[in-house]
Design an enzyme around this catalytic site. Structure first.
Site, mmCIF file in Angstrom:
data_model
loop_
_atom_site.group_PDB
_atom_site.id
_atom_site.type_symbol
_atom_site.label_atom_id
_atom_site.label_comp_id
_atom_site.label_asym_id
_atom_site.label_seq_id
_atom_site.Cartn_x
_atom_site.Cartn_y
_atom_site.Cartn_z
ATOM 1 N NE ARG A 148 2.590 -7.708 13.882
ATOM 2 C CZ ARG A 148 2.624 -6.310 14.559
ATOM 3 N NH1 ARG A 148 3.236 -6.515 15.300
ATOM 4 N NH2 ARG A 148 1.563 -5.967 13.930
ATOM 5 N N GLY B 14 19.183 -0.791 -1.045
ATOM 6 C CA GLY B 14 20.457 0.659 -0.007
ATOM 7 C C GLY B 14 19.243 1.618 -0.213
ATOM 8 N N PRO B 15 19.711 2.487 -0.129
ATOM 9 C CG PRO B 15 20.901 4.324 1.361
ATOM 10 C CD PRO B 15 21.336 3.006 -0.021
ATOM 11 N N GLY C 251 0.712 -0.977 -0.216
ATOM 12 C CA GLY C 251 -0.482 -0.036 -0.145
ATOM 13 C C GLY C 251 0.837 1.409 0.301
ATOM 14 C CG PHE D 160 11.567 0.955 15.578
ATOM 15 C CD1 PHE D 160 10.031 -0.227 16.258
ATOM 16 C CD2 PHE D 160 12.935 0.067 16.442
ATOM 17 C CE1 PHE D 160 10.182 -1.051 17.167
ATOM 18 C CE2 PHE D 160 12.442 -1.352 17.461
ATOM 19 C CZ PHE D 160 10.797 -1.747 17.855
ATOM 20 C CE1 TYR E 229 19.075 -4.137 8.241
ATOM 21 C CE2 TYR E 229 19.231 -2.356 7.632
ATOM 22 C CZ TYR E 229 18.089 -2.685 8.633
ATOM 23 O OH TYR E 229 17.149 -2.640 9.132
HETATM 24 C C1 HXC Z 1 11.687 1.760 20.517
HETATM 25 C C2 HXC Z 1 9.419 1.273 20.022
HETATM 26 C C3 HXC Z 1 9.418 2.073 19.067
HETATM 27 C C4 HXC Z 1 10.851 2.586 18.348
HETATM 28 C C5 HXC Z 1 7.791 0.699 18.603
HETATM 29 N N1 HXC Z 1 8.360 0.101 20.370
HETATM 30 N N2 HXC Z 1 8.713 1.650 18.707
HETATM 31 N N3 HXC Z 1 10.995 0.964 20.774
HETATM 32 N N4 HXC Z 1 11.460 2.630 20.107
HETATM 33 N N5 HXC Z 1 10.713 3.741 17.814
HETATM 34 C C6 HXC Z 1 8.292 -0.714 20.846
HETATM 35 C C7 HXC Z 1 6.325 -0.134 22.008
HETATM 36 O O1 HXC Z 1 7.218 0.815 22.726
HETATM 37 C C8 HXC Z 1 6.567 -1.421 22.600
HETATM 38 O O2 HXC Z 1 7.173 -2.071 23.606
HETATM 39 C C9 HXC Z 1 6.802 -2.947 21.428
HETATM 40 O O3 HXC Z 1 7.664 -2.140 20.437
HETATM 41 C C10 HXC Z 1 5.569 -2.870 20.106
HETATM 42 O O4 HXC Z 1 5.136 -1.319 19.819
HETATM 43 P P1 HXC Z 1 3.826 -1.655 18.933
HETATM 44 O O5 HXC Z 1 3.491 0.246 19.009
HETATM 45 O O6 HXC Z 1 2.745 -1.999 19.700
HETATM 46 O O7 HXC Z 1 4.136 -2.381 17.923
HETATM 47 P P2 HXC Z 1 3.102 -1.824 16.286
HETATM 48 O O8 HXC Z 1 2.295 -1.801 16.080
HETATM 49 O O9 HXC Z 1 3.422 -4.056 16.426
HETATM 50 O O10 HXC Z 1 4.597 -1.400 15.269
HETATM 51 C C11 HXC Z 1 5.443 -1.392 16.025
HETATM 52 C C12 HXC Z 1 6.327 -0.655 14.865
HETATM 53 C C13 HXC Z 1 6.060 0.401 13.801
HETATM 54 C C14 HXC Z 1 6.133 -2.191 13.404
HETATM 55 C C15 HXC Z 1 7.669 -0.599 14.601
HETATM 56 O O11 HXC Z 1 6.463 1.813 13.843
HETATM 57 C C16 HXC Z 1 5.270 0.320 12.460
HETATM 58 O O12 HXC Z 1 4.786 -0.212 11.986
HETATM 59 N N6 HXC Z 1 6.083 0.726 11.440
HETATM 60 C C17 HXC Z 1 5.954 0.819 10.403
HETATM 61 C C18 HXC Z 1 7.471 0.141 8.894
HETATM 62 C C19 HXC Z 1 8.407 0.513 9.203
HETATM 63 O O13 HXC Z 1 9.466 1.496 9.796
HETATM 64 N N7 HXC Z 1 8.633 0.858 7.434
HETATM 65 C C20 HXC Z 1 9.688 0.978 7.344
HETATM 66 C C21 HXC Z 1 10.452 -0.493 7.296
HETATM 67 S S1 HXC Z 1 12.004 0.101 6.242
HETATM 68 P P3 HXC Z 1 6.284 -2.691 24.917
HETATM 69 O O14 HXC Z 1 7.309 -2.574 25.788
HETATM 70 O O15 HXC Z 1 6.696 -0.869 24.950
HETATM 71 O O16 HXC Z 1 5.234 -2.873 25.048
HETATM 72 C C22 HXC Z 1 13.294 -1.135 6.437
HETATM 73 C C23 HXC Z 1 14.471 -1.589 5.385
HETATM 74 C C24 HXC Z 1 15.845 -0.334 6.075
HETATM 75 O O17 HXC Z 1 12.803 -2.450 7.390
HETATM 76 C C25 HXC Z 1 16.915 -0.519 4.956
HETATM 77 C C26 HXC Z 1 17.423 1.373 5.373
HETATM 78 C C27 HXC Z 1 18.151 0.234 3.675
#
Ligand code: HXC
Length: 291
Positions: free
Chosen positions: A74, A196-197, A23, A104, A154
């Site tokens: 999941r 990469g980026p 999406g 993250f 990585y």
């Molecule tokens: C630390 C974090 C956090 C953060 C959540 N948590 N975000 N801890 N830093 N930024 C913790 C929460 O406190 C909680 O722990 C646990 O993780 C679960 O959090 P939820 O919010 O319930 O999780 P969820 O709803 O499942 O979603 C988490 C997520 C979300 C998946 C990270 O932010 C998300 O949907 N992100 C979008 C997708 C994304 O990031 N896409 C980019 C991927 S790029 P506790 O202990 O407090 O309960 C990629 C490739 C990169 O991967 C390569 C680059 C070259």
């Protein structure tokens, strides 16, 4: 750069392609190009509103060939459900693109075990769930299948500050290579792309929040001194799921402008040596003196 599509417009006709996390971001860009090449595309995601918006845009390419399913990667039940609904809609599914990811940036000691789980569950378990559901279906139906996993460089170097993601992506790469051999007898190919980026709104605002984008100029880390264009990735993905790449199996193709190798090469820091100094080295060498 203004990259155009590279494959004949009927390349993916007769292929039904499931793109998890289709999406937005790179999943969306790949899905759009698959549609342009005649493919029927199913995009999945957790957020129905986001999916609806994506479908509206993708319908402009082909409104008969796009379908969305909201579910959570999941959950294995969600993978089974999208398979069932996809087959009902298009009669079959030929290709799986495991693209959905979560990530993250954080010092690892600051993470709770639940945070670690969240990423492992989305990236590794999500890919496993869909691979298993589709794989069993292909094997039972005696039909060929194609798996394309989106990993990262990585996956093999590891990376600090994204440790859950690095662990999960390493697992996905191991699955790619393992199944490439084990399921080849069923005519199921399994490959990966390590981008990469490639800037995307979602990932970059999360991974480089605030002014970090300005602080860490990603292009400086890349020998080609630019980031990737989505169409470049879409071209590669379309090729790898097409019949043109029928003999490619178990491969991970890096598309990062040379980024990871720049960090790996022992003497790559010599890039910093100015021309004048190279001239001096050469002059010393030619004069017979050592330097
Ligand atoms: C630390 C974090 C956090 C953060 C959540 N948590 N975000 N801890 N830093 N930024 C913790 C929460 O406190 C909680 O722990 C646990 O993780 C679960 O959090 P939820 O919010 O319930 O999780 P969820 O709803 O499942 O979603 C988490 C997520 C979300 C998946 C990270 O932010 C998300 O949907 N992100 C979008 C997708 C994304 O990031 N896409 C980019 C991927 S790029 P506790 O202990 O407090 O309960 C990629 C490739 C990169 O991967 C390569 C680059 C070259």
């Amino acid at each position: 750069m203004n990259v155009s599509g590279m494959l004949p417009s009927d390349t993916l006709t007769n292929k039904v392609i499931l793109v998890t996390g289709g999406g937005s971001g790179l999943g969306f860009s790949m899905s759009k190009y698959f549609l342009e090449l005649g493919g029927k595309v199913i995009i999945t995601g957790r957020n129905q509103t986001k999916l609806d918006k994506a479908v509206t845009v993708l319908s402009e390419v082909n409104n008969k060939n796009i379908y969305s399913f909201s579910g959570d990667v999941r959950e294995f039940a969600s993978a089974e459900e999208v398979l069932k609904k996809g087959i009902k809609k298009f009669g079959k599914i030929d290709v799986l693109v495991n693209n959905a990811a979560g990530n993250f940036v954080s010092p690892t000691e600051r993470l709770s075990h639940r945070a670690f789980d969240a990423i492992i569950d989305i990236v590794l378990k999500g890919s496993v769930n869909h691979t298993l559901a589709l794989g069993k279906y292909w094997i039972e139906q005696k039909m060929p299948g194609i798996i394309l996993n989106i990993v990262t460089t990585y996956s093999w170097t590891g990376s600090g500050y994204v440790v859950p993601s690095a662990c999960a992506k390493a697992g996905v790469l191991a699955m790619t290579r393992s199944l490439a051999v084990e399921w080849a007898k069923y005519d199921i190919r399994s490959n990966a792309i390590a981008p990469g980026p490639f800037p995307t709104e979602g990932a970059w605002s999360r991974l480089l929040p605030g002014d970090l984008k300005e602080k860490f100029d990603m292009t400086k880390k890349i020998p080609l001194r630019r980031v990737g264009e989505h169409q470049e990735l879409a071209n590669l993905a379309a090729y790898l799921i097409s019949d043109f790449s029928g003999f490619i199996n178990g491969e991970v193709v890096t598309i990062d402008g040379g980024e990871w190798l720049q960090g790996a090469g022992e003497f790559n820091m010599f890039e910093q040596v100015p021309k004048e100094l190279w001239d001096q080295f050469e002059a010393f060498r030619k004069s017979g003196k050592t330097n």
